[in-house]
Motif scaffolding. Structure first.
Motif: not given
Length: 194
Positions: A59-64, A68-79
Motif C-alpha cells: 500500500x505504501x509503495x502504491x502511494x509513494x 494504482x496497480x501492484x503490477x506497476x510498482x517496484x522495490x524502491x530500496x532493495x538491500x
C-alpha cells in the motif's frame, strides 16, 4: 544522548532539490557528535522482495510511486542497491551502527531501542529525511518509550514542506520532545568533549 541520522540514503536525498543542504547539516552534526564523544546511529529504509512484502509495504509503495496497480510498482530500496546506501559523506565509522527498517519509526522492528538502552542512552537528537514521513513517527515513538527526542529542525528535510511544518507543530503541541537548530546543537556537542 545519541545522534540519530535518519534515512540519509542516496535514493532519498536525491528526491529533494536541496538534499545536499541536509547532507551538509547532518555531516556537521555527525562530526560535532564524534568530537564530543556522543554515539551516532543511522537508519536506512529498505524494501522487501515483493514475495515478502505485506499489505502495508505494498500500500505504501502504491502511494509513494503514484500508481494504482501492484503490477506497476517496484522495490524502491532493495538491500544492497545503490539507492539503499547512505550517501558517501555519511559513511559510518567502525564505532557507529546502521539499523535497516521497513517501518517509519526507527524503533519499530529494529534493535535500536535495546541497543540505546544497553549503553545508557536516555535521549537522542534526530536529523535526516523526511520529517513528515519518518522523523515525526520516530520522535513520537521515542517519547512513548521514555526517551527525550530532540528534533534538529533545520537538519530535517521534507518531501512535502507544508506537511513537515504540520509535523513540527504537532510535536511542539504534544510536548515530550524538544526542537533546536544545527548551530546550537553543534556548539553544545563540541563543548562536551570527553
Amino acid at each position: 544522548m545519541a545522534l540519530l541520522i535518519y534515512d540519509m540514503q542516496v535514493g532519498i536525498v536525491r528526491q529533494l532539490p536541496n538534499g545536499d543542504d541536509y547532507v551538509r547539516a547532518c555531516v556537521q552534526l555527525r562530526d560535532a557528535a564524534r568530537e564530543g564523544g556522543f554515539r551516532v546511529v543511522y537508519t536506512r529504509h529498505m524494501s522487501l522482495p515483493f514475495a515478502m512484502a505485506g499489505v502495508t509495504q505494498l500500500r505504501t509503495a502504491l502511494a509513494w510511486q503514484h500508481v494504482d496497480d501492484i503490477a506497476d510498482i517496484h522495490p524502491a530500496f532493495p538491500p544492497g542497491s545503490p539507492q539503499h546506501q547512505l550517501v558517501p559523506e555519511l559513511t559510518p565509522n567502525d564505532e557507529e551502527a546502521v539499523f535497516d527498517k521497513i517501518t517509519m519509526s526507527a524503533f519499530a522492528g529494529t534493535p535500536l531501542d535495546i541497543a540505546l538502552r544497553d549503553i545508557g542512552i536516555q535521549g537522542f537528537a534526530v536529523a535526516g529525511i523526511a520529517m513528515e514521513v519518518g522523523i515525526e513517527p520516530t520522535v513520537r515513538h521515542g517519547t512513548d518509550l521514555g526517551y527525550l527526542p530532540i528534533v534538529v529542525a533545520d537538519a530535517c528535510g521534507a518531501g512535502h514542506p507544508a506537511a513537515a511544518e504540520r509535523s513540527l507543530a504537532a510535536l511542539e503541541f504534544a510536548g515530550g520532545s524538544l526542537t533546536t537548530d544545527v548551530a546550537t546543537l553543534t556548539k553544545l556537542l563540541r563543548r562536551h568533549r570527553p
